[in-house]
Design an enzyme around this catalytic site. Structure first.
Site, PDB file in Angstrom:
ATOM      1  N   LYS A 273       0.846  -1.204   0.000  1.00  0.00           N
ATOM      2  CA  LYS A 273       0.000   0.000   0.000  1.00  0.00           C
ATOM      3  C   LYS A 273       0.882   1.255   0.000  1.00  0.00           C
ATOM      4  O   LYS A 273       0.619   2.207  -0.732  1.00  0.00           O
ATOM      5  CB  LYS A 273      -0.939   0.000   1.216  1.00  0.00           C
ATOM      6  CG  LYS A 273      -2.057  -1.020   1.079  1.00  0.00           C
ATOM      7  CD  LYS A 273      -2.858  -1.213   2.363  1.00  0.00           C
ATOM      8  CE  LYS A 273      -3.868  -2.354   2.189  1.00  0.00           C
ATOM      9  NZ  LYS A 273      -4.612  -2.677   3.406  1.00  0.00           N
TER      10      LYS A 273
ATOM     11  N   GLN B 154      -4.627  -1.257   9.602  1.00  0.00           N
ATOM     12  CA  GLN B 154      -4.614  -2.599   9.017  1.00  0.00           C
ATOM     13  C   GLN B 154      -5.226  -3.616   9.983  1.00  0.00           C
ATOM     14  O   GLN B 154      -4.930  -3.626  11.168  1.00  0.00           O
ATOM     15  CB  GLN B 154      -3.159  -2.987   8.675  1.00  0.00           C
ATOM     16  CG  GLN B 154      -3.003  -4.304   7.933  1.00  0.00           C
ATOM     17  CD  GLN B 154      -3.554  -4.289   6.519  1.00  0.00           C
ATOM     18  OE1 GLN B 154      -3.736  -3.236   5.917  1.00  0.00           O
ATOM     19  NE2 GLN B 154      -3.829  -5.462   5.973  1.00  0.00           N
TER      20      GLN B 154
ATOM     21  N   ASP C  17     -10.896   3.045   3.729  1.00  0.00           N
ATOM     22  CA  ASP C  17     -11.276   1.629   3.720  1.00  0.00           C
ATOM     23  C   ASP C  17     -12.788   1.458   3.531  1.00  0.00           C
ATOM     24  O   ASP C  17     -13.249   0.373   3.164  1.00  0.00           O
ATOM     25  CB  ASP C  17     -10.935   1.003   5.081  1.00  0.00           C
ATOM     26  CG  ASP C  17      -9.691   0.128   5.055  1.00  0.00           C
ATOM     27  OD1 ASP C  17      -9.387  -0.444   3.998  1.00  0.00           O
ATOM     28  OD2 ASP C  17      -9.045   0.016   6.115  1.00  0.00           O
TER      29      ASP C  17
HETATM   30  N1  GUN Z   1      -6.817  -6.578   6.180  1.00  0.00           N
HETATM   31  C1  GUN Z   1      -7.073  -7.320   5.076  1.00  0.00           C
HETATM   32  N2  GUN Z   1      -7.666  -6.568   4.130  1.00  0.00           N
HETATM   33  C2  GUN Z   1      -7.790  -5.321   4.643  1.00  0.00           C
HETATM   34  C3  GUN Z   1      -8.309  -4.100   4.142  1.00  0.00           C
HETATM   35  O1  GUN Z   1      -8.815  -3.997   3.021  1.00  0.00           O
HETATM   36  N3  GUN Z   1      -8.238  -3.030   4.984  1.00  0.00           N
HETATM   37  C4  GUN Z   1      -7.699  -3.117   6.239  1.00  0.00           C
HETATM   38  N4  GUN Z   1      -7.686  -2.015   6.988  1.00  0.00           N
HETATM   39  N5  GUN Z   1      -7.210  -4.245   6.727  1.00  0.00           N
HETATM   40  C5  GUN Z   1      -7.251  -5.328   5.934  1.00  0.00           C
END
Ligand code: GUN
Length: 307
Positions: A65, A109, A132
């Site tokens: 990311k 996350q 998100d």
């Molecule tokens: N963990 C796995 N996928 C995601 C996501 O799309 N966003 C976040 N914040 N955590 C994750």
């Protein structure tokens, strides 16, 4: 004409593949162009990702990311905190990021260490920075059909794939397998809205569904996000259906150096013989998630421009 067959006829060679890598690249290029324009207007979009603990999988995602946001010309930062971080400390950090005008997107996350309640953390993120799309305000806007919220990245990416590949969704029978808050439920909410890439008749199936195959066999568009390796087999798919596989499961494979291999929730080799259009794993839905995250971040930044 059946919805899913209108532009994607099955051939004897099997289904056409959806190339998530190429489409994600296209979206990232669009985002990069928007970043240039925003910078000219005096705003550099900024995404801050918070990682608590040392989950190896999460560390890989978070690194990807940050790299992608920098490649798009944004400020991409990762704040890494030890697993011993208290919930109060994490909430204080979220509040600090909420108040920081150089940060447009805040992403914590998941999963978090057990002593931290994810819902409490998500509710602390400013909905205007919740790229998100997990905050209840954004979940509510998605369900109502208000377009000024953020849709979760993976389902938004799936919808974008369907639109890009010309899949007719209006009136189509869409079956979503899986009812997670991150994928299944928002996916269904997106597809049931009125408008392009939506207007579908949606069914959500889950672990308690009776006669799963009876539902999946009716699907013009089958979207699978259940987290069970290769659970959808060819006999569960209607000929000519569009099949979207959101699954990412690591299974043992002695022929690989790593000893494992990534597979989806769909038995790809079998189902591709029946479907008209299908996403591979890897290289399907996966790359779309980060592309849509960048897109949400640019939208969050654009909103801060003076009207
Ligand atoms: N963990 C796995 N996928 C995601 C996501 O799309 N966003 C976040 N914040 N955590 C994750």
């Amino acid at each position: 004409m059946r919805a899913a067959e209108s532009s994607n006829s099955p051939t004897s060679a099997g289904a056409r593949l959806i190339d998530g890598v190429a489409l994600a690249k296209l979206i990232r290029a669009e985002v990069a162009a928007e970043v240039v324009a925003l910078k000219e207007a005096g705003v550099t979009p900024g995404l801050t990702v918070v990682l608590v603990g040392d989950d190896a999988g999460s560390a890989v995602y978070v690194g990807a990311k940050e790299k992608a946001s920098r490649e798009a010309g944004m400020t991409g930062e990762t704040i890494r905190l030890p697993a011993s971080t208290s919930q109060a400390e994490l909430l204080a950090l979220v509040e600090q990021l909420n108040a920081d005008e150089s940060v447009h997107g805040v992403l914590v996350q998941m999963p978090l260490p057990k002593h931290i309640d994810p819902d409490t953390v998500i509710r602390h993120i400013d909905p205007l920075k919740d790229v998100d799309g997990f905050h209840p305000v954004n979940v509510g806007k998605l369900l109502i059909g208000h377009s000024d919220g953020f849709a979760p990245c993976t389902p938004a990416g799936v919808q974008r794939m369907l639109v890009h590949y010309g899949v007719k969704t209006r009136g189509a029978d869409v079956v979503v397998v899986g009812r997670s808050t991150i994928v299944g439920k928002p996916m269904a909410a997106l597809m049931v809205q009125s408008g392009d890439g939506a207007d579908a008749t949606v069914t959500i199936c889950h672990s308690r569904t009776r006669d799963l195959a009876g539902h999946t066999r009716r699907a013009d568009i089958l979207i699978v996000a259940a987290g069970r390796a290769r659970m959808i087999t060819a006999d569960m798919v209607k000929p000519g259906a569009v099949v979207i596989d959101v699954g990412m499961n690591r299974i043992p494979d002695a022929s690989r150096k790593s000893g494992t291999r990534l597979v989806g929730d769909v038995d790809f080799e079998g189902v591709r013989q029946v479907a008209s259009l299908i996403t591979p794993v890897p290289g399907g839905v996966g790359p779309m998630t980060i592309a849509m995250l960048l897109r949400n971040t640019v939208r969050a930044a654009r909103r801060t421009l003076p009207a």
